[in-house]
Design a protein around this motif. Structure first.
Motif, PDB file in Angstrom:
ATOM      1  N   HIS A 235     -15.684  49.851   0.346  1.00 47.14           N
ATOM      2  CA  HIS A 235     -16.831  49.627  -0.544  1.00 47.14           C
ATOM      3  C   HIS A 235     -17.590  50.932  -0.814  1.00 47.14           C
ATOM      4  O   HIS A 235     -17.959  51.221  -1.959  1.00 47.14           O
ATOM      5  N   ALA A 239     -18.025  52.671  -4.533  1.00 44.23           N
ATOM      6  CA  ALA A 239     -19.353  52.867  -5.111  1.00 44.23           C
ATOM      7  C   ALA A 239     -19.607  54.336  -5.427  1.00 44.23           C
ATOM      8  O   ALA A 239     -20.133  54.677  -6.498  1.00 44.23           O
ATOM      9  N   SER A 242     -17.522  55.572  -8.434  1.00 41.48           N
ATOM     10  CA  SER A 242     -18.089  55.049  -9.682  1.00 41.48           C
ATOM     11  C   SER A 242     -19.221  55.942 -10.173  1.00 41.48           C
ATOM     12  O   SER A 242     -19.312  56.272 -11.356  1.00 41.48           O
ATOM     13  N   THR A 265     -14.521  53.251 -10.239  1.00 42.29           N
ATOM     14  CA  THR A 265     -14.394  52.297  -9.132  1.00 42.29           C
ATOM     15  C   THR A 265     -12.957  52.204  -8.652  1.00 42.29           C
ATOM     16  O   THR A 265     -12.681  52.284  -7.445  1.00 42.29           O
TER      17      THR A 265
END
Length: 393
Positions: A235, A239, A242, A265
């Motif tokens: 995760h 993040a 991105s 992402t």
């Protein structure tokens, strides 16, 4: 059998299938012209069906059979021979391990779809994807995850290659196959049309992000702290990548796009995949931060400098991301430089040779590319007899 481990891998199996159906289909489908969106959906869906059957018949035994050599697993488990509900693989039922790995065999050839959309023959897609999964993907799985020649005790000695969830096995192989097919196909007649539905792209990317928790977290094959760490670093990398992709876009072009941030992402997810079982949150922040810029520059290099129409940037995002993450395992001290680089080279050469040979064989049997009229009018109506959007109805 451990009940918690079994329950988690059941969940992870569903999450990885969610990545292809519907995640990847929507992500790729939104990026093409409206007259080709159903063909992309068809490619992803049909590949998922075909790979499931082939994995059951031959793929699983080639990858994880116990009667083979360092190069392949043999045919002892063909058609799940000897695998029952009571058979175990570690702490989970072997039939569940089969199903979990089947979802990886589904998404890997489906990733290649992004390189050839809008101009490829459907028959070629099916023939090539099936043969490629059996002859290229399944043996590489055996080499890395099935105790084969690149694993611990193989050609690199006690410390073999570290590839937690598929930087080499999934992303390098798919990326290289994608760019090779794109070269053989040649460019589309019209490369200037924008994505027909960025909203679908975002929804698809979001489903991929969620599904990736099963992809990486499930690769721990246990419900424990290692799985939780894999999910967390996945995760964080996604993040961060991105944000750096969007920031780099803003610096270069003055605007940050929705398609850009969600492509970042995927770059972050692909890059953390091989390392997700070996690094912590700070390393994930570093990997994701670099991936957002590195993969964006790879898009520019392949598309603008090399003039290769890898339509949806499979090599730049998945291939480069997976290779980068694999190298970072050694750079961060979690793996051997010789094993990481050597495995990348061996798998890269093997994938290239197999892909080229299969393209030559398959195009001798069924057309590689559709005719000009079909390409101009769109594959949806010409090949599948359907329209995605009928504005008169």
């Amino acid at each position: 059998m451990n009940g918690a481990d079994t329950a988690w891998i059941m969940t992870a199996t569903a999450l990885v299938l969610l990545m292809t159906l519907p995640g990847l289909a929507l992500f790729y489908g939104g990026l093409v012209r409206s007259r080709n969106v159903l063909s992309v959906f068809m490619h992803c869906y049909a590949i998922a069906c075909l790979m499931s059957v082939l994995w059951f018949l031959f793929g699983y035994t080639i990858a994880f059979g116990d009667g083979g050599t360092g190069y392949w697993g043999g045919l002892g488990k063909m058609g799940l021979n000897g695998v029952t509900a009571d058979s175990l693989s570690g702490s989970i039922p072997e039939i569940l391990f089969f199903a979990f790995q089947m979802t990886f065999a589904i998404i890997t050839p489906a990733l290649i779809v992004g390189a050839y959309v809008e101009r490829i023959g459907f028959g070629f897609v099916m023939l090539f994807s099936g043969l490629w999964m059996l002859i290229c993907y399944a043996p590489v799985v055996h080499w890395v995850w099935g105790g084969g020649m690149l694993a611990d005790g193989g050609i690199f000695g006690d410390v073999g290659v570290k590839d937690f969830a598929g930087g080499i096995v999934v992303h390098e192989t798919a990326g290289l196959a994608a760019i090779i097919i794109a070269i053989f196909l040649g460019a589309r007649k019209n490369q200037t049309t924008p994505p027909h539905n960025p909203g679908l792209v975002m929804i698809g990317a979001a489903l991929l992000w969620v599904g990736w928790f099963g992809f990486n977290g499930g690769s721990q094959l246990a419900a424990d702290g290692g799985a939780a760490m894999a999910i967390t670093v996945t995760h964080i990398s996604a993040a961060t990548a991105s944000l750096t992709w969007a920031l780099w876009e803003r610096i270069k072009f003055g605007k940050s796009s929705l398609v850009g941030i969600v492509t970042g992402t995927i770059a972050g997810l692909a890059s953390i995949t091989p390392a997700s079982g070996f690094v912590g949150p700070w390393e994930a922040l570093l990997i994701g931060g670099v991936a957002g810029i590195l993969c964006q520059e790879a898009v520019v290099l392949i598309r603008n400098k090399a003039k290769i129409d890898d339509t949806l940037d499979v090599m730049a995002v998945h291939g480069v991301g997976g290779i980068f993450g694999t190298i970072m395992i050694a750079a961060l001290g979690a793996g051997s430089w010789a094993a990481q680089l050597g495995s990348l080279l061996i798998v890269g050469v093997y994938t290239t040779v197999v892909t080229v040979v299969l393209i030559l064989v398959c195009r001798a049997i069924t057309p590689l590319r559709v005719d000009v009229e079909t390409e101009v009018n769109g594959l949806d109506l010409a090949v599948h007899g359907e329209r995605a959007y009928d504005l008169t109805n």
